[in-house]
Design an enzyme around this catalytic site. Structure first.
Site, PDB file in Angstrom:
ATOM      1  N   LYS A  35       0.837  -1.212  -0.067  1.00  0.00           N
ATOM      2  CA  LYS A  35       0.217   0.053  -0.076  1.00  0.00           C
ATOM      3  C   LYS A  35       0.754   1.241   0.084  1.00  0.00           C
ATOM      4  CE  LYS A  35      -4.030  -2.181   2.290  1.00  0.00           C
ATOM      5  NZ  LYS A  35      -5.126  -1.809   3.434  1.00  0.00           N
ATOM      6  N   TYR A  95     -12.585  -1.959  -4.063  1.00  0.00           N
ATOM      7  CA  TYR A  95     -13.088  -1.937  -2.644  1.00  0.00           C
ATOM      8  C   TYR A  95     -14.495  -1.847  -2.721  1.00  0.00           C
ATOM      9  CZ  TYR A  95      -8.397  -1.838  -0.310  1.00  0.00           C
ATOM     10  OH  TYR A  95      -7.179  -2.197   0.011  1.00  0.00           O
ATOM     11  N   ASN A 121      -1.903   0.389   6.752  1.00  0.00           N
ATOM     12  CA  ASN A 121      -1.369  -0.788   7.264  1.00  0.00           C
ATOM     13  C   ASN A 121      -0.506  -1.580   6.536  1.00  0.00           C
ATOM     14  OD1 ASN A 121      -3.404  -1.493   5.566  1.00  0.00           O
ATOM     15  ND2 ASN A 121      -4.730  -3.020   7.323  1.00  0.00           N
ATOM     16  N   HIS A 138      -2.288  -5.439   1.797  1.00  0.00           N
ATOM     17  CA  HIS A 138      -3.678  -6.018   1.617  1.00  0.00           C
ATOM     18  C   HIS A 138      -3.192  -7.485   1.088  1.00  0.00           C
ATOM     19  CE1 HIS A 138      -7.788  -7.091   0.096  1.00  0.00           C
ATOM     20  NE2 HIS A 138      -7.089  -7.459  -0.957  1.00  0.00           N
ATOM     21  N   GLU A 165      -9.776 -10.813  -7.470  1.00  0.00           N
ATOM     22  CA  GLU A 165      -8.744  -9.646  -7.197  1.00  0.00           C
ATOM     23  C   GLU A 165      -7.474  -9.961  -8.183  1.00  0.00           C
ATOM     24  OE1 GLU A 165      -9.724  -8.817  -2.652  1.00  0.00           O
ATOM     25  OE2 GLU A 165      -7.853  -9.575  -3.230  1.00  0.00           O
TER      26      GLU A 165
HETATM   27  P1  CMP Z   1      -7.745  -4.179   3.357  1.00  0.00           P
HETATM   28  O1  CMP Z   1      -7.336  -5.623   3.623  1.00  0.00           O
HETATM   29  O2  CMP Z   1      -7.093  -3.483   2.360  1.00  0.00           O
HETATM   30  O3  CMP Z   1      -9.024  -4.224   3.209  1.00  0.00           O
HETATM   31  C1  CMP Z   1      -9.999  -3.191   3.693  1.00  0.00           C
HETATM   32  C2  CMP Z   1      -9.239  -2.304   4.428  1.00  0.00           C
HETATM   33  O4  CMP Z   1      -9.976  -1.238   5.008  1.00  0.00           O
HETATM   34  C3  CMP Z   1      -8.430  -2.803   5.424  1.00  0.00           C
HETATM   35  O5  CMP Z   1      -7.287  -3.407   4.714  1.00  0.00           O
HETATM   36  C4  CMP Z   1      -8.029  -1.684   6.358  1.00  0.00           C
HETATM   37  O6  CMP Z   1      -6.828  -0.993   5.840  1.00  0.00           O
HETATM   38  C5  CMP Z   1      -9.124  -0.709   5.876  1.00  0.00           C
HETATM   39  N1  CMP Z   1      -9.912  -0.520   7.236  1.00  0.00           N
HETATM   40  C6  CMP Z   1     -10.433  -1.232   7.835  1.00  0.00           C
HETATM   41  N2  CMP Z   1     -10.895  -0.707   9.054  1.00  0.00           N
HETATM   42  C7  CMP Z   1     -10.747   0.491   9.021  1.00  0.00           C
HETATM   43  C8  CMP Z   1     -10.897   1.831   9.599  1.00  0.00           C
HETATM   44  N3  CMP Z   1     -11.548   1.711  10.926  1.00  0.00           N
HETATM   45  N4  CMP Z   1     -10.597   3.122   9.063  1.00  0.00           N
HETATM   46  C9  CMP Z   1      -9.569   2.972   8.034  1.00  0.00           C
HETATM   47  N5  CMP Z   1      -9.427   2.007   7.254  1.00  0.00           N
HETATM   48  C10 CMP Z   1      -9.783   1.065   7.625  1.00  0.00           C
END
Ligand code: CMP
Length: 139
Positions: free
Chosen positions: A10, A50, A113, A116, A127
């Site tokens: 990311k 998403y 984070n 993904h 995906e």
């Molecule tokens: P990902 O696996 O990319 O799939 C959905 C993403 O939403 C997840 O990782 C998180 O990075 C993001 N996400 C989940 N909860 C929150 C939150 N409370 N605030 C912001 N981003 C979020």
């Protein structure tokens, strides 16, 4: 079984020059990077990818973050690749991620984070097909 899963490095991670460090974590875990490219998403592409989260309160924040910098999209192959990748990534929230995982070491927050990864075989197939053509998958 031999599986393929889909991974994104990311914006928070590409920005901090962590592409190689994260790829090394995958390879050390026995996952083979069978496709890889660095791209920058448009807002429409991020919203489409998403789409399952479109009614969540963090959808706007998530999609804006995902277009803020380039990302690296990859296909990882290996025995139980989907579960193995999830193990290497650690919990979505870095505060809950286990020692040694990518998110424990590198993630900044639940949103930023670093990675993904697909959560199931059906989503992995969808995906992968969203980002790669068959010709780009070189096992
Ligand atoms: P990902 O696996 O990319 O799939 C959905 C993403 O939403 C997840 O990782 C998180 O990075 C993001 N996400 C989940 N909860 C929150 C939150 N409370 N605030 C912001 N981003 C979020």
């Amino acid at each position: 079984a031999l599986e393929r899963t889909f991974s994104i490095i990311k914006p928070d991670a590409t920005k901090r020059n962590l592409t190689g460090a994260i790829a090394a974590k995958f390879e050390e875990a026995g996952l083979r990077i069978v496709a890889s490219k660095r791209i920058q998403l448009t807002l429409a592409q991020a919203q489409a990818f998403y789409g399952v989260h479109k009614d969540r309160p963090f959808f706007g924040e998530l999609t804006e973050f995902m277009i803020s910098e380039p990302i690296v999209v990859q296909v990882l192959e290996g025995e139980n690749a989907i579960a193995k990748n999830r193990e290497v990534m650690g919990a979505t929230n870095p505060a809950e991620a286990a020692e040694g995982t990518i998110r424990k070491e590198y993630a900044l927050s639940i949103g930023e984070n670093s990675v993904h990864g697909s959560d199931a075989p059906e989503t992995a197939a969808e995906e992968i097909a969203f980002f790669f053509s068959g010709l780009e998958l070189v096992g």
